[in-house]
Write an enzyme that holds these catalytic residues in place. Structure first.
Site, PDB file in Angstrom:
ATOM      1  N   ASP A   1     -54.534-122.474 -34.451  1.00  0.00           N
ATOM      2  CA  ASP A   1     -53.559-121.391 -34.550  1.00  0.00           C
ATOM      3  C   ASP A   1     -52.227-121.837 -33.964  1.00  0.00           C
ATOM      4  O   ASP A   1     -52.141-122.142 -32.775  1.00  0.00           O
ATOM      5  CB  ASP A   1     -54.067-120.153 -33.805  1.00  0.00           C
ATOM      6  CG  ASP A   1     -53.080-119.008 -33.835  1.00  0.00           C
ATOM      7  OD1 ASP A   1     -53.225-118.126 -34.694  1.00  0.00           O
ATOM      8  OD2 ASP A   1     -52.155-118.991 -32.988  1.00  0.00           O
TER       9      ASP A   1
ATOM     10  N   TYR B   1     -43.541-121.598 -31.912  1.00  0.00           N
ATOM     11  CA  TYR B   1     -44.067-122.536 -30.912  1.00  0.00           C
ATOM     12  C   TYR B   1     -43.409-123.907 -31.021  1.00  0.00           C
ATOM     13  O   TYR B   1     -43.551-124.734 -30.118  1.00  0.00           O
ATOM     14  CB  TYR B   1     -45.582-122.710 -31.077  1.00  0.00           C
ATOM     15  CG  TYR B   1     -46.402-121.448 -30.980  1.00  0.00           C
ATOM     16  CD1 TYR B   1     -45.859-120.243 -30.529  1.00  0.00           C
ATOM     17  CD2 TYR B   1     -47.748-121.459 -31.353  1.00  0.00           C
ATOM     18  CE1 TYR B   1     -46.633-119.099 -30.457  1.00  0.00           C
ATOM     19  CE2 TYR B   1     -48.522-120.312 -31.280  1.00  0.00           C
ATOM     20  CZ  TYR B   1     -47.956-119.134 -30.842  1.00  0.00           C
ATOM     21  OH  TYR B   1     -48.726-118.007 -30.773  1.00  0.00           O
TER      22      TYR B   1
END
Length: 276
Positions: free
Chosen positions: A46, A51
């Site tokens: 994930d 990010y």
């Protein structure tokens, strides 16, 4: 190697109940960390555009050389890319970084209620799924009113809602709503960033079962039906978080953890978070 159980999503796609998250994993460390997770046995990874480590995930996937159909890869659309056309462009960018021909699960990262763009964004998600570029589409951090609006104004019920969920924030009303509408509950921050691992209830159960406090909490998630995606950059912890299938919590112990709910978050409130 341990076989992770899978849950059937509302469109028939199977998702591993235990995955590996890379939130806050530095970009330069991501490929190594994800490779370690894959070697440990994780097959669900994930990530998210926000990010800034999708490229590292892609590098690890290529290096591992695993069959594509053994993998379940999730990424998320960042807030600044919401909107129909911008979503389609952002998806292409993410796929380029991941180096994939198709994605297993694409999530809207936050509803951003003040911006009022998540319905148009969802319509772009529906197109991506209809075009075969994504196997399943879902949301993250959506509350019941946000979900109801998608039901009313679009055609596809989200397959997943990834929400902050741990013993201190159990969200029973939202989980019940998910169950009623065939939406899988996926837990982020499943260990409350470690805040609850010293709690007496958890440490006592760790002693009883001969497991770590983190293993107790992660096992609780599995037994109440959550999909869970713990994150670590430590090889030993990555392995420990995977060792959840050789024991089971007694029903009374599941109930005891259920009594730890305080309604406290480690992250933002989805009703007021409009950043990005």
């Amino acid at each position: 190697m341990t076989t992770v159980p899978h849950l059937a999503l509302n469109n028939g796609v199977a998702i591993p109940q235990l995955g590996f998250g890379v939130f806050q994993v530095p970009a330069e460390d991501t490929a190594k960390v994800v490779r370690t997770a894959l070697e440990t046995g994780y097959r669900s990874i994930d990530t998210a555009a926000a990010y800034r480590n999708e490229a590292g995930v892609g590098e690890a996937l290529r290096a591992a050389g695993l069959p594509r159909d053994e993998l379940f890869i999730t990424t998320k659309l960042w807030n600044s890319d919401q909107g129909y056309d911008s979503t389609l462009r952002a998806f292409d960018t993410s796929m380029g970084k991941l180096g994939l021909d198709y994605l297993d699960l694409y999530l809207i990262h936050w509803p951003l209620p003040a911006r009022d763009t998540y319905v148009d964004t969802w319509r772009a998600f529906e197109k991506l799924q209809a075009d075969g570029r994504v196997r399943a589409i879902g949301v993250s951090n959506f509350q019941i009113p946000h979900l109801r609006r998608l039901f009313d104004e679009t055609d596809v019920v989200p397959a997943v809602n990834q929400i902050e969920l741990h013993p201190h924030l159990q969200q029973p009303e939202l989980r019940t709503f998910h169950a009623e509408h065939g939406i899988a509950t996926e837990a982020w921050s499943p260990l409350a960033q470690g805040a609850l691992l010293a709690e007496e209830t958890i440490t006592a159960l760790a002693s009883k079962y001969g497991k770590s406090p983190a293993q107790i909490v992660l096992r609780w998630h599995l037994q109440i039906g959550n999909v869970v995606i713990p994150k670590s950059v430590t090889t030993s912890r990555i392995a420990e978080n995977f060792e959840l299938f050789d024991f089971e919590l007694d029903a009374d112990d599941v109930l005891a953890i259920g009594e730890m709910d305080k309604g406290t978050r480690t992250g933002p409130d989805p009703d007021t978070f409009n950043v990005g």
